[in-house]
Write a protein that holds these residues in place. Structure first.
Motif, PDB file in Angstrom:
ATOM      1  N   MET A   1       9.519 -57.493  68.708  1.00  0.00           N
ATOM      2  CA  MET A   1       8.593 -57.426  67.558  1.00  0.00           C
ATOM      3  C   MET A   1       7.167 -57.170  68.061  1.00  0.00           C
ATOM      4  N   PRO A   2       6.396 -56.322  67.357  1.00  0.00           N
ATOM      5  CA  PRO A   2       5.014 -56.110  67.785  1.00  0.00           C
ATOM      6  C   PRO A   2       4.213 -57.407  67.737  1.00  0.00           C
ATOM      7  N   THR A   3       3.359 -57.605  68.711  1.00  0.00           N
ATOM      8  CA  THR A   3       2.498 -58.789  68.719  1.00  0.00           C
ATOM      9  C   THR A   3       1.090 -58.436  68.247  1.00  0.00           C
ATOM     10  N   VAL A   4       0.908 -57.203  67.822  1.00  0.00           N
ATOM     11  CA  VAL A   4      -0.400 -56.751  67.345  1.00  0.00           C
ATOM     12  C   VAL A   4      -0.290 -56.502  65.846  1.00  0.00           C
ATOM     13  N   THR A   5      -1.186 -57.100  65.076  1.00  0.00           N
ATOM     14  CA  THR A   5      -1.161 -56.859  63.627  1.00  0.00           C
ATOM     15  C   THR A   5      -1.772 -55.485  63.349  1.00  0.00           C
ATOM     16  N   SER A   6      -1.519 -54.962  62.142  1.00  0.00           N
ATOM     17  CA  SER A   6      -2.076 -53.644  61.813  1.00  0.00           C
ATOM     18  C   SER A   6      -3.602 -53.699  61.779  1.00  0.00           C
ATOM     19  N   ASP A   7      -4.171 -54.838  61.361  1.00  0.00           N
ATOM     20  CA  ASP A   7      -5.642 -54.950  61.355  1.00  0.00           C
ATOM     21  C   ASP A   7      -6.195 -54.917  62.779  1.00  0.00           C
ATOM     22  N   GLU A   8      -5.522 -55.659  63.687  1.00  0.00           N
ATOM     23  CA  GLU A   8      -5.967 -55.642  65.090  1.00  0.00           C
ATOM     24  C   GLU A   8      -5.847 -54.236  65.675  1.00  0.00           C
ATOM     25  N   TYR A   9      -4.721 -53.595  65.377  1.00  0.00           N
ATOM     26  CA  TYR A   9      -4.502 -52.251  65.923  1.00  0.00           C
ATOM     27  C   TYR A   9      -5.561 -51.282  65.406  1.00  0.00           C
ATOM     28  N   ARG A  10      -5.851 -51.343  64.084  1.00  0.00           N
ATOM     29  CA  ARG A  10      -6.865 -50.444  63.515  1.00  0.00           C
ATOM     30  C   ARG A  10      -8.219 -50.671  64.195  1.00  0.00           C
ATOM     31  N   ASP A  11      -8.562 -51.950  64.382  1.00  0.00           N
ATOM     32  CA  ASP A  11      -9.854 -52.270  64.992  1.00  0.00           C
ATOM     33  C   ASP A  11      -9.929 -51.756  66.433  1.00  0.00           C
ATOM     34  N   LEU A  12      -8.847 -51.958  67.184  1.00  0.00           N
ATOM     35  CA  LEU A  12      -8.889 -51.602  68.608  1.00  0.00           C
ATOM     36  C   LEU A  12      -8.749 -50.102  68.831  1.00  0.00           C
ATOM     37  N   ILE A  13      -7.869 -49.452  68.073  1.00  0.00           N
ATOM     38  CA  ILE A  13      -7.688 -48.008  68.279  1.00  0.00           C
ATOM     39  C   ILE A  13      -8.937 -47.256  67.810  1.00  0.00           C
ATOM     40  N   GLY A  14      -9.701 -47.887  66.886  1.00  0.00           N
ATOM     41  CA  GLY A  14     -10.941 -47.272  66.413  1.00  0.00           C
ATOM     42  C   GLY A  14     -12.019 -47.210  67.486  1.00  0.00           C
ATOM     43  N   ARG A  15     -11.788 -47.904  68.605  1.00  0.00           N
ATOM     44  CA  ARG A  15     -12.748 -47.857  69.720  1.00  0.00           C
ATOM     45  C   ARG A  15     -12.548 -46.624  70.582  1.00  0.00           C
ATOM     46  N   PHE A  16     -11.454 -45.909  70.300  1.00  0.00           N
ATOM     47  CA  PHE A  16     -11.243 -44.623  70.973  1.00  0.00           C
ATOM     48  C   PHE A  16     -12.018 -43.579  70.179  1.00  0.00           C
ATOM     49  N   ALA A  17     -13.194 -43.190  70.694  1.00  0.00           N
ATOM     50  CA  ALA A  17     -14.065 -42.268  69.961  1.00  0.00           C
ATOM     51  C   ALA A  17     -13.421 -40.892  69.874  1.00  0.00           C
ATOM     52  N   SER A  18     -13.700 -40.220  68.777  1.00  0.00           N
ATOM     53  CA  SER A  18     -13.118 -38.885  68.593  1.00  0.00           C
ATOM     54  C   SER A  18     -14.132 -37.985  67.912  1.00  0.00           C
ATOM     55  N   GLY A  19     -13.766 -36.729  67.810  1.00  0.00           N
ATOM     56  CA  GLY A  19     -14.464 -35.813  66.930  1.00  0.00           C
ATOM     57  C   GLY A  19     -13.828 -35.883  65.555  1.00  0.00           C
ATOM     58  N   VAL A  20     -14.287 -35.020  64.672  1.00  0.00           N
ATOM     59  CA  VAL A  20     -13.766 -34.968  63.303  1.00  0.00           C
ATOM     60  C   VAL A  20     -13.458 -33.512  62.970  1.00  0.00           C
ATOM     61  N   THR A  21     -12.323 -33.302  62.313  1.00  0.00           N
ATOM     62  CA  THR A  21     -11.943 -31.936  61.920  1.00  0.00           C
ATOM     63  C   THR A  21     -11.627 -31.908  60.432  1.00  0.00           C
ATOM     64  N   VAL A  22     -11.609 -30.693  59.901  1.00  0.00           N
ATOM     65  CA  VAL A  22     -10.981 -30.463  58.591  1.00  0.00           C
ATOM     66  C   VAL A  22      -9.797 -29.543  58.845  1.00  0.00           C
ATOM     67  N   VAL A  23      -8.602 -30.070  58.548  1.00  0.00           N
ATOM     68  CA  VAL A  23      -7.357 -29.309  58.717  1.00  0.00           C
ATOM     69  C   VAL A  23      -7.057 -28.642  57.382  1.00  0.00           C
ATOM     70  N   THR A  24      -6.773 -27.336  57.420  1.00  0.00           N
ATOM     71  CA  THR A  24      -6.602 -26.573  56.180  1.00  0.00           C
ATOM     72  C   THR A  24      -5.310 -25.759  56.218  1.00  0.00           C
ATOM     73  N   THR A  25      -4.890 -25.360  55.043  1.00  0.00           N
ATOM     74  CA  THR A  25      -3.802 -24.387  54.954  1.00  0.00           C
ATOM     75  C   THR A  25      -3.906 -23.670  53.615  1.00  0.00           C
ATOM     76  N   LEU A  26      -3.154 -22.595  53.492  1.00  0.00           N
ATOM     77  CA  LEU A  26      -3.002 -21.892  52.211  1.00  0.00           C
ATOM     78  C   LEU A  26      -1.525 -21.933  51.878  1.00  0.00           C
ATOM     79  N   CYS A  27      -1.219 -22.458  50.696  1.00  0.00           N
ATOM     80  CA  CYS A  27       0.189 -22.574  50.297  1.00  0.00           C
ATOM     81  C   CYS A  27       0.320 -22.108  48.854  1.00  0.00           C
ATOM     82  N   GLU A  28       1.141 -21.107  48.638  1.00  0.00           N
ATOM     83  CA  GLU A  28       1.348 -20.531  47.302  1.00  0.00           C
ATOM     84  C   GLU A  28       0.016 -20.206  46.639  1.00  0.00           C
ATOM     85  N   GLY A  29      -0.901 -19.629  47.429  1.00  0.00           N
ATOM     86  CA  GLY A  29      -2.180 -19.163  46.909  1.00  0.00           C
ATOM     87  C   GLY A  29      -3.237 -20.240  46.746  1.00  0.00           C
ATOM     88  N   ILE A  30      -2.884 -21.491  47.048  1.00  0.00           N
ATOM     89  CA  ILE A  30      -3.842 -22.599  46.870  1.00  0.00           C
ATOM     90  C   ILE A  30      -4.342 -23.069  48.236  1.00  0.00           C
TER      91      ILE A  30
END
Ligand SMILES: Cc1cc2nc3c(=O)[nH]c(=O)nc-3n(C[C@H](O)[C@H](O)[C@H](O)COP(=O)(O)O)c2cc1C
Length: 163
Positions: free
Chosen positions: A1-30
Motif C-alpha cells: 500500500m502507498p505510504t504517501v497520501t495524495s496531498d503529500e504527493y501533490r505537495d512534494l511533486i510540485g517541487r519539481f519545477a517545470s515549464g508550462v505548455t498549451v497542448v492543442t489539436t484539431l478534431c472534426e474541425g474544432i
C-alpha cells in the motif's frame, strides 16, 4: 500500500519545477487546447515527446481521436494563456493562432512549438500518457514561463543565451 497520501504527493511533486505548455489539436474541425506541464522529452532519434492528459480532458479525448497534436511552450509573458487554457472546455475565441500542418493550433509568441503524430498511448491511473513523434518544430528567442508549487513565475538564469 502507498505510504504517501495524495496531498503529500501533490505537495512534494510540485517541487519539481517545470515549464508550462498549451497542448492543442484539431478534431472534426474544432480546435482544442489545454494547459499542461507534463511535457517530457523521450527520445532524440527519432524525436519523441510525451504529455500526460487526464482522462477527463476534452483535449486529451480529441487527441485520441485526431491522432495528432501540437505542444506550445509558453514564454514568460504568456501566463494569461496558461490560466485561460486551464479552464475546462476553453475556446480559442480572442486567442489568435495559426493552424499547424495537420491543423493543430500553433500559438504565436510561443517559445517553441512541436507538431506531433501520436505513436503510443498508455493508460496510467487517472491519466493517459500520450507519446508523439515530432513532425515539425519551431521556436523563437525568449525565456520560459515557469511553474513551481502551484505558482507561475520567471526562471532566474545567469550567463545563458536566450536565443
Ligand atoms: C500549470 C498547469 C499544468 C497542468 N498540466 C496538466 C497536464 O499536464 N495534464 C492534464 O491533463 N491537465 C493539466 N492541467 C489541468 C488542465 O489544464 C485542466 O484540467 C483543463 O481544464 C482541461 O481542459 P479540457 O478538458 O478542455 O482539455 C494543468 C493545469 C495547470 C494550471
Amino acid at each position: 500500500m502507498p505510504t504517501v497520501t495524495s496531498d503529500e504527493y501533490r505537495d512534494l511533486i510540485g517541487r519539481f519545477a517545470s515549464g508550462v505548455t498549451v497542448v492543442t489539436t484539431l478534431c472534426e474541425g474544432i480546435p482544442y487546447g489545454t494547459t499542461a506541464s507534463s511535457l517530457t522529452s523521450v527520445s532524440l532519434t527519432p524525436p519523441l515527446l510525451l504529455v500526460c492528459m487526464n482522462r477527463s480532458s476534452a483535449t486529451g479525448r480529441a487527441i485520441a481521436a485526431s491522432r495528432h497534436f501540437a505542444v506550445n511552450v509558453l514564454a514568460e509573458h504568456q501566463a494569461e494563456l496558461s490560466h485561460h487554457f486551464a479552464r475546462q472546455g476553453s475556446t480559442f475565441d480572442g486567442h489568435p493562432f495559426r493552424p499547424g500542418d495537420r491543423g493543430a493550433p500553433v500559438l504565436p509568441d510561443a517559445l517553441a512549438t512541436f507538431e506531433c503524430r501520436v505513436t503510443d498511448e498508455v493508460v496510467a491511473g487517472t491519466h493517459v500518457v500520450i507519446v508523439g513523434e515530432v513532425e515539425r518544430a519551431g521556436g523563437r528567442a525568449g525565456l520560459p514561463l515557469a511553474y513551481f508549487r502551484g505558482r507561475f513565475g520567471r526562471l532566474s538564469v545567469s550567463n545563458i543565451s536566450t536565443d
